[in-house]
Design an enzyme around this catalytic site. Structure first.
Site, short mmCIF file in Angstrom:
data_model
loop_
_atom_site.label_atom_id
_atom_site.label_comp_id
_atom_site.label_asym_id
_atom_site.label_seq_id
_atom_site.Cartn_x
_atom_site.Cartn_y
_atom_site.Cartn_z
N CYS A 2 0.88 -1.01 0.11
CA CYS A 2 0.14 0.19 0.17
C CYS A 2 0.38 1.61 -0.38
CB CYS A 2 -1.10 -0.01 1.46
SG CYS A 2 -2.21 -1.26 1.31
N ARG A 27 3.73 -0.66 -4.93
CA ARG A 27 3.76 -0.55 -3.23
C ARG A 27 2.32 -1.81 -3.23
NH1 ARG A 27 7.37 1.11 0.33
NH2 ARG A 27 6.28 -0.05 2.07
N TRP A 74 -2.72 -2.65 -1.43
CA TRP A 74 -3.25 -4.12 -1.81
C TRP A 74 -3.64 -4.68 -0.87
CZ3 TRP A 74 -1.01 -7.96 1.21
CH2 TRP A 74 -0.68 -9.14 0.62
N ASN A 100 -2.02 2.06 5.81
CA ASN A 100 -1.15 1.36 5.56
C ASN A 100 -0.70 -0.04 6.74
OD1 ASN A 100 0.81 -0.55 3.81
ND2 ASN A 100 2.23 0.96 3.68
N GLY A 101 -1.01 -1.22 6.29
CA GLY A 101 -1.26 -2.50 7.66
C GLY A 101 -2.35 -2.98 7.57
N GLU A 483 16.20 -19.58 -7.46
CA GLU A 483 16.13 -17.54 -7.69
C GLU A 483 15.32 -17.96 -9.32
OE1 GLU A 483 15.03 -14.96 -6.08
OE2 GLU A 483 15.85 -13.33 -7.96
N LYS A 487 11.60 -16.55 -10.24
CA LYS A 487 11.76 -14.77 -11.09
C LYS A 487 10.24 -15.28 -12.02
CE LYS A 487 12.73 -13.02 -8.95
NZ LYS A 487 13.45 -12.43 -8.12
N GLU A 490 6.97 -15.58 -10.94
CA GLU A 490 6.42 -14.19 -10.39
C GLU A 490 5.80 -13.77 -11.22
OE1 GLU A 490 9.79 -12.52 -8.27
OE2 GLU A 490 8.39 -11.59 -7.42
N HIS A 506 15.25 -38.99 -7.41
CA HIS A 506 14.59 -39.74 -6.56
C HIS A 506 13.29 -39.06 -6.49
CE1 HIS A 506 18.25 -40.78 -4.45
NE2 HIS A 506 18.34 -39.89 -5.20
N LYS A 603 5.62 -5.13 -3.38
CA LYS A 603 7.34 -4.74 -2.63
C LYS A 603 6.52 -5.03 -1.05
CE LYS A 603 10.90 -3.34 -4.78
NZ LYS A 603 11.63 -4.81 -5.55
C1 F6R Z 1 11.37 -11.37 -5.21
C2 F6R Z 1 10.77 -11.03 -4.30
C3 F6R Z 1 10.25 -11.19 -3.24
C4 F6R Z 1 11.21 -10.03 -1.64
C5 F6R Z 1 10.97 -10.12 -0.40
C6 F6R Z 1 11.46 -9.59 0.24
O1 F6R Z 1 11.65 -11.20 -6.61
O2 F6R Z 1 11.07 -9.45 -4.97
O3 F6R Z 1 10.22 -12.59 -2.74
O4 F6R Z 1 12.69 -10.49 -2.15
O5 F6R Z 1 9.63 -10.13 0.05
O6 F6R Z 1 11.34 -7.85 0.04
P1 F6R Z 1 12.96 -7.20 0.71
O7 F6R Z 1 14.09 -7.40 0.27
O8 F6R Z 1 12.36 -6.14 1.08
O9 F6R Z 1 12.85 -7.46 2.81
#
Ligand code: F6R
Length: 608
Positions: A2, A27, A74, A100-101, A483, A487, A490, A506, A603
């Site tokens: 948010c 966000r 969000w 936000n929260g 990783e 990606k 996501e 296995h 994010k």
């Molecule tokens: C993946 C991604 C998320 C963040 C995770 C942690 O591409 O962006 O998995 O890595 O939410 O976020 P931070 O680093 O801000 O604690």
């Protein structure tokens, strides 16, 4: 998670708040809205499900108010809809709140207010705040700051809030507890936002509010209160170029940030290499050589890509410094009543520095007397402050929801930490110099990989039509595979599962078929032949293989090959991850997805 923007000053507030919301959209982006004080002691609210552009299209042309609060959402409580969009009002339409929260006791407060005759307009937890603040006004002569302070005393949970009272358009009240909130202090104007990105085009003078702070903003300045008493919060001048938040020629932020990696790695290394002693200089760690020598174990905590960068970090620390090291998802750690050891160095990893689960894990370590340092992106963020020492990434802001340059910069920070820990112990000067040369070569080698984007784009365009993929790697390749798979999930919304290559036989081998291809990470290390054995097993079952490795001759074994330059074996995983970022990006673009705003995600996850 948010976005909040508030403005009070001399300029028309609405265009400013809308611009801030656009910058904060990463966000949360399921709905957006803003409130301005209207004539007749009522609030004018404009809000809609959808993006900030949808909100902007609905706004009346001439809105001259010089005070406004805005929000991009969000969803936590209540589906994304016009009514659930923020701001929320009390029944009389006098008080507007953006939040936000999560208000954890919202159901109980809602029931109590409903019994008192309040009719709720939305399904959100936030609306209770507006009604409670209005109730405080009704209870007696008190200003907005007191009404908000008393209301927050009834709230369990996390919040960053901005509140407007239509009868007092000359002030905005903001408060934070567990959700980020910053003030931007300009010339006869003050802004508040949940993130720097909405502030830096207006001012670099920033106040990081702390949990428990409540601030009253006026055009002429701000006052911060804590526990009802004034608190001093002096603005810091932040060192971020407003251009860092401009997209430039790139089609997406993710693309821009992938291409910023050579510069991000360069910055992460700047001033940290000590050639004389063939080590890394990490002054922010705050550990004496004796304390450094006494570390017997390193435990790394983070979420998502930060956790995976931590896994790569653990591998680097163990391989280079020969100190046992592991990484764990921060939320798992905090809930399993972990044993905290005095000679363990705990490391919290976070780009935003605000991730709730990671912050809680830090507090769990501290509560049990452990030593925790941060590897953090945002200067002055909650995790950075809570840890008090650590390594800043200096990777610059990351706007795309998907982490790319931060992941890579974090890996480099751990390589520096490993070098530092190793050279205090038994890593030889020759090995130190070898690794330093490898670190210095990374930016150029990343640029080389990025120059082969056309080939990766073509592979991605072909492979995006598969319903899912397996990613495999051994030891140094295993985290790279994890990783890479994250990606792809996501941004391309394709099912991608990562497995140690050795585990394939296995169980997961049963999944192999011509339409479920395998991405195999195959560095030129001592496990190369074993990896080629895995490729052969997949091919023998009609599977297709994309190999990512060093040797162009891998094409004799695999269907497609992406070649990356060789570095030192310990540092190779940093480079092997780059083509997989581009693979996911171009698969998502091929499939027509909104790369920077993947569905359901946001994010900076400041809720549990
Ligand atoms: C993946 C991604 C998320 C963040 C995770 C942690 O591409 O962006 O998995 O890595 O939410 O976020 P931070 O680093 O801000 O604690």
């Amino acid at each position: 998670m948010c976005g909040i923007v508030a403005y009070i000053g001399r300029r028309p507030a609405v265009p400013l708040v809308v611009d801030g919301l656009r910058r904060l959209e990463y966000r949360g982006y399921d709905s957006a809205g803003l409130a301005i004080p209207d004539r007749g002691d009522k609030m004018a609210v404009h809000k809609t499900a959808g993006r900030v552009d949808d909100l902007a299209a609905r706004l009346p042309k001439r809105l001259t108010a010089t005070t406004a609060i805005g929000h991009t959402r969000w969803a936590t409580h209540g589906v994304p809809s016009d009514v659930n969009a923020h701001p929320h009002l009390d029944t009389a339409g006098r008080v507007a709140v953006v939040h936000n929260g999560i208000v954890e006791n919202a159901a109980e407060l809602r029931a109590r207010l409903t019994a008192e005759g309040v009719v709720f307009a939305s399904d959100t937890d936030t609306e209770v705040l507006a009604h409670l603040i209005a109730r405080e006004f009704a209870a007696g002569e008190r200003g907005l700051a007191d009404a908000v302070r008393i209301t927050l005393g009834h709230i369990a949970g996390t919040y960053g809030i901005a509140v407007l009272d239509a009868t007092r358009p000359d002030e905005i009240v903001v408060a934070r507890n567990g959700s980020p909130l910053l003030l931007g202090v300009g010339e006869r104007e003050v802004l508040a936002a949940s993130d720097l990105s909405a502030l830096v085009t207006h001012t670099r003078r920033v106040v990081h509010l702390q949990d428990g702070d409540l601030a009253v903003l006026r055009a002429g300045g701000y006052e911060v209160h804590r526990d009802g008493a004034p608190a001093s919060r002096v603005p810091e001048v932040v060192d971020i170029e407003p251009m860092a938040y401009e997209l430039g020629p790139h089609p997406h932020w993710m693309h821009k940030e992938i291409h910023e990696q050579p510069a991000a790695v360069e910055r992460a290394l700047t001033g940290r290499i000590d050639d004389r002693f063939a080590t890394a200089h990490l002054g922010g760690l705050g550990l004496s050589p004796r304390e450094t020598r006494e570390i017997r174990r390193v435990v790394i905590l983070g979420c998502g890509s930060a956790y995976l960068a931590g896994r790569l970090g653990a591998q680097l620390v163990e391989e280079i410094a020969r100190i046992p090291a592991s990484a764990e998802p921060a939320a798992e750690f905090r809930y399993r009543n972990p044993v905290i050891e005095p000679d363990t160095l705990y490391v919290a990893v976070s780009q935003s520095g605000e991730t709730y689960d990671t912050l809680s894990a830090v507090q769990e370590v501290q509560r049990k007397g452990g030593r925790v340092v941060g590897v953090v992106g945002m200067v002055g963020s909650a995790i950075a402050r809570e840890c008090g020492s650590g390594i800043y990434l200096h990777a610059g802001p990351e706007v795309s929801v998907t982490s790319t340059k931060t992941y890579t910069a974090t890996a480099v920070a751990f390589a520096l930490l490993a070098l530092h820990l190793g050279r205090v112990r038994d890593l030889s000067p020759a090995d130190g110099r070898r690794l330093i040369a490898g670190l210095r070569a990374l930016p150029g080698q990343i640029a080389e990989i990025l120059a082969s984007e056309k080939q990766i784009r073509e592979v991605a365009a072909r492979w995006a039509s598969y319903p899912g993929m397996l990613y495999v790697g051994r030891v140094r390749g295993a985290v790279v595979a994890s990783e890479g798979a994250l990606k792809l999930k996501e941004v391309a919304y394709l099912h991608a599962e990562a497995y140690p290559a050795s585990e394939l036989k296995h169980g997961p081998l049963a999944l192999i078929s011509p339409d479920r291809p395998v991405v195999a990470v195959i560095p030129d290390d001592e496990l190369r032949d074993k990896n080629l054995g895995t490729v052969a097993e997949v091919k023998a079952r009609d599977g297709r293989v994309l190999a990512v490795g060093h040797d162009p001759e891998l094409k004799a074994a695999a269907d497609e090959v992406l070649v990356v330059p060789r570095n030192e074996p310990e540092l190779d995983p940093v480079l092997l991850g780059i083509p997989l970022q581009l693979l996911a990006y171009h698969a998502a673009v091929t499939l027509g997805h909104d790369v920077d705003r993947p569905r359901n995600l946001a994010k900076s996850v400041t809720v549990e």
